[in-house]
Design a protein around this motif. Structure first.
Motif, PDB file in Angstrom:
ATOM      1  N   ASP A 136       0.821  -1.211   0.000  1.00 13.77           N
ATOM      2  CA  ASP A 136       0.000   0.000   0.000  1.00 13.77           C
ATOM      3  C   ASP A 136       0.858   1.266   0.000  1.00 13.77           C
ATOM      4  O   ASP A 136       0.492   2.272  -0.613  1.00 13.77           O
ATOM      5  CB  ASP A 136      -0.918   0.000   1.226  1.00 13.77           C
ATOM      6  CG  ASP A 136      -1.969   1.094   1.169  1.00 13.77           C
ATOM      7  OD1 ASP A 136      -3.027   0.855   0.555  1.00 13.77           O
ATOM      8  OD2 ASP A 136      -1.716   2.192   1.713  1.00 13.77           O
ATOM      9  N   ARG A 165      -9.530 -10.931   1.715  1.00 14.91           N
ATOM     10  CA  ARG A 165     -10.693 -10.117   2.087  1.00 14.91           C
ATOM     11  C   ARG A 165     -11.925 -10.978   2.312  1.00 14.91           C
ATOM     12  O   ARG A 165     -12.706 -10.732   3.247  1.00 14.91           O
ATOM     13  CB  ARG A 165     -10.984  -9.095   0.989  1.00 14.91           C
ATOM     14  CG  ARG A 165     -12.287  -8.317   1.203  1.00 14.91           C
ATOM     15  CD  ARG A 165     -12.623  -7.434   0.007  1.00 14.91           C
ATOM     16  NE  ARG A 165     -13.875  -6.717   0.218  1.00 14.91           N
ATOM     17  CZ  ARG A 165     -15.069  -7.176  -0.157  1.00 14.91           C
ATOM     18  NH1 ARG A 165     -15.170  -8.360  -0.774  1.00 14.91           N
ATOM     19  NH2 ARG A 165     -16.165  -6.463   0.081  1.00 14.91           N
ATOM     20  N   THR A 169     -15.019 -10.094   5.261  1.00 15.85           N
ATOM     21  CA  THR A 169     -15.167  -8.867   4.480  1.00 15.85           C
ATOM     22  C   THR A 169     -15.467  -7.659   5.362  1.00 15.85           C
ATOM     23  O   THR A 169     -14.991  -6.551   5.093  1.00 15.85           O
ATOM     24  CB  THR A 169     -16.274  -9.016   3.430  1.00 15.85           C
ATOM     25  OG1 THR A 169     -17.495  -9.401   4.082  1.00 15.85           O
ATOM     26  CG2 THR A 169     -15.909 -10.075   2.399  1.00 15.85           C
ATOM     27  N   PHE A 172     -12.178  -6.497   6.868  1.00  9.53           N
ATOM     28  CA  PHE A 172     -11.279  -5.944   5.856  1.00  9.53           C
ATOM     29  C   PHE A 172     -11.758  -4.578   5.374  1.00  9.53           C
ATOM     30  O   PHE A 172     -10.955  -3.649   5.216  1.00  9.53           O
ATOM     31  CB  PHE A 172     -11.168  -6.912   4.675  1.00  9.53           C
ATOM     32  CG  PHE A 172     -10.189  -6.485   3.615  1.00  9.53           C
ATOM     33  CD1 PHE A 172      -8.879  -6.915   3.651  1.00  9.53           C
ATOM     34  CD2 PHE A 172     -10.590  -5.650   2.571  1.00  9.53           C
ATOM     35  CE1 PHE A 172      -7.968  -6.518   2.671  1.00  9.53           C
ATOM     36  CE2 PHE A 172      -9.693  -5.250   1.593  1.00  9.53           C
ATOM     37  CZ  PHE A 172      -8.382  -5.690   1.649  1.00  9.53           C
ATOM     38  N   ASP A 173     -13.053  -4.450   5.145  1.00  7.16           N
ATOM     39  CA  ASP A 173     -13.582  -3.231   4.533  1.00  7.16           C
ATOM     40  C   ASP A 173     -13.551  -2.024   5.464  1.00  7.16           C
ATOM     41  O   ASP A 173     -13.771  -0.896   5.009  1.00  7.16           O
ATOM     42  CB  ASP A 173     -15.007  -3.465   4.033  1.00  7.16           C
ATOM     43  CG  ASP A 173     -15.048  -4.354   2.801  1.00  7.16           C
ATOM     44  OD1 ASP A 173     -13.981  -4.572   2.188  1.00  7.16           O
ATOM     45  OD2 ASP A 173     -16.142  -4.848   2.454  1.00  7.16           O
ATOM     46  N   ARG A 182      -7.194  -1.108  -0.867  1.00  5.78           N
ATOM     47  CA  ARG A 182      -8.653  -1.278  -0.867  1.00  5.78           C
ATOM     48  C   ARG A 182      -9.265  -0.649  -2.113  1.00  5.78           C
ATOM     49  O   ARG A 182     -10.156  -1.228  -2.745  1.00  5.78           O
ATOM     50  CB  ARG A 182      -9.254  -0.661   0.395  1.00  5.78           C
ATOM     51  CG  ARG A 182      -9.041  -1.491   1.656  1.00  5.78           C
ATOM     52  CD  ARG A 182      -9.660  -0.830   2.870  1.00  5.78           C
ATOM     53  NE  ARG A 182     -11.058  -0.526   2.641  1.00  5.78           N
ATOM     54  CZ  ARG A 182     -11.730   0.445   3.280  1.00  5.78           C
ATOM     55  NH1 ARG A 182     -11.113   1.192   4.174  1.00  5.78           N
ATOM     56  NH2 ARG A 182     -12.995   0.654   3.017  1.00  5.78           N
ATOM     57  N   LYS A 183      -8.784   0.521  -2.488  1.00  6.77           N
ATOM     58  CA  LYS A 183      -9.278   1.192  -3.690  1.00  6.77           C
ATOM     59  C   LYS A 183      -8.973   0.366  -4.934  1.00  6.77           C
ATOM     60  O   LYS A 183      -9.844   0.160  -5.796  1.00  6.77           O
ATOM     61  CB  LYS A 183      -8.634   2.573  -3.799  1.00  6.77           C
ATOM     62  CG  LYS A 183      -9.003   3.354  -5.049  1.00  6.77           C
ATOM     63  CD  LYS A 183      -8.257   4.684  -5.073  1.00  6.77           C
ATOM     64  CE  LYS A 183      -8.487   5.438  -6.370  1.00  6.77           C
ATOM     65  NZ  LYS A 183      -7.697   6.697  -6.413  1.00  6.77           N
ATOM     66  N   ASN A 186     -11.099  -2.897  -5.007  1.00  7.36           N
ATOM     67  CA  ASN A 186     -12.479  -2.627  -5.414  1.00  7.36           C
ATOM     68  C   ASN A 186     -12.574  -2.429  -6.921  1.00  7.36           C
ATOM     69  O   ASN A 186     -13.512  -2.916  -7.569  1.00  7.36           O
ATOM     70  CB  ASN A 186     -13.013  -1.392  -4.685  1.00  7.36           C
ATOM     71  CG  ASN A 186     -13.333  -1.667  -3.232  1.00  7.36           C
ATOM     72  OD1 ASN A 186     -13.596  -2.800  -2.849  1.00  7.36           O
ATOM     73  ND2 ASN A 186     -13.299  -0.628  -2.402  1.00  7.36           N
TER      74      ASN A 186
END
Length: 216
Positions: A136, A165, A169, A172-173, A182-183, A186
């Motif tokens: 990240d 994930r 979920t 994680f979210d 995360r971006k 998705n």
């Protein structure tokens, strides 16, 4: 054996198989898809690859039974996963190795705690998260890891982060410490590159009508 098209033995949810299917699809390489049930592997798969893991790509001249080797074979056909510099290429290979080894080991111990004696699944979850944090910090996800175009690194590691994930979920979210991953994840899960290879297929059996992939 001369084949009209390559034969791909696959399992829909397997991250190794996902990245192989994505590579074949992006490169536009048509093959016959044989969906495998891991608890009931066909003898045809075992005969050509005794370790009997997926994915396995059967060509007229040879059998490729490692997902990264399948990706490399597709790149020889169509070099679509270009990297912007030799430095990034070295970085990519190092990160892929980390995720294929350290991350996958901890992921399995987290996902299957009953199979891992003397292992704390939450400790293994944190070990996975630490590796994701390292990634990240390196990328901005605009929208893929290296920018506008999908790269070898996206293909190689995002299926494993998706599997991580999916174990929890909700947990994680809500993570705030990995905003870029995360971006990017998705975007990956909503991308045509991913969704187009996630169709559901019946278990392959000898004598079935061939199923061709990618779907038209």
């Amino acid at each position: 054996m001369i084949l009209e098209v390559p034969i791909l033995y696959s399992f829909r949810r397997c991250p190794y198989a996902i990245r192989a299917r994505m590579a074949l699809s992006i490169a536009g390489i048509r093959c016959e898809l044989r969906e495998v049930v891991l608890s009931d592997k066909p003898s045809e798969l075992i005969d050509i690859s005794p370790k009997a893991t997926v994915p396995v790509l059967c060509l007229s001249e040879r059998v490729i039974d490692e997902s990264l080797d399948i990706i490399e074979w597709t790149r020889l056909k169509d070099d679509y996963l270009l990297l912007p510099s030799e430095k990034l290429n070295t970085q990519t290979l190092e990160l892929i190795s980390i995720f294929d080894n350290q991350f996958k080991l901890n992921l399995d111990r987290y996902k299957y705690p009953n199979l891992s004696l003397n292992q704390d699944p939450l400790e293994n979850r944190e070990a996975c998260l630490d590796l994701i944090k390292n990634v990240d910090e390196l990328f901005l996800a605009e929208p893929w890891l290296y920018g506008k175009n999908i790269s070898l690194l996206d293909l190689a590691i995002l299926p494993f982060i998706r599997q991580f994930r999916n174990i929890d979920t909700e947990w994680f979210d809500q993570l705030n410490e990995i905003p870029n991953i995360r971006k990017c994840l998705n975007y990956f899960m909503q991308s045509k590159e991913f969704l187009s290879v996630m169709g559901k297929y019946d278990q392959w059996q000898l004598g079935n009508t061939p199923v061709y992939f990618p779907p038209k």
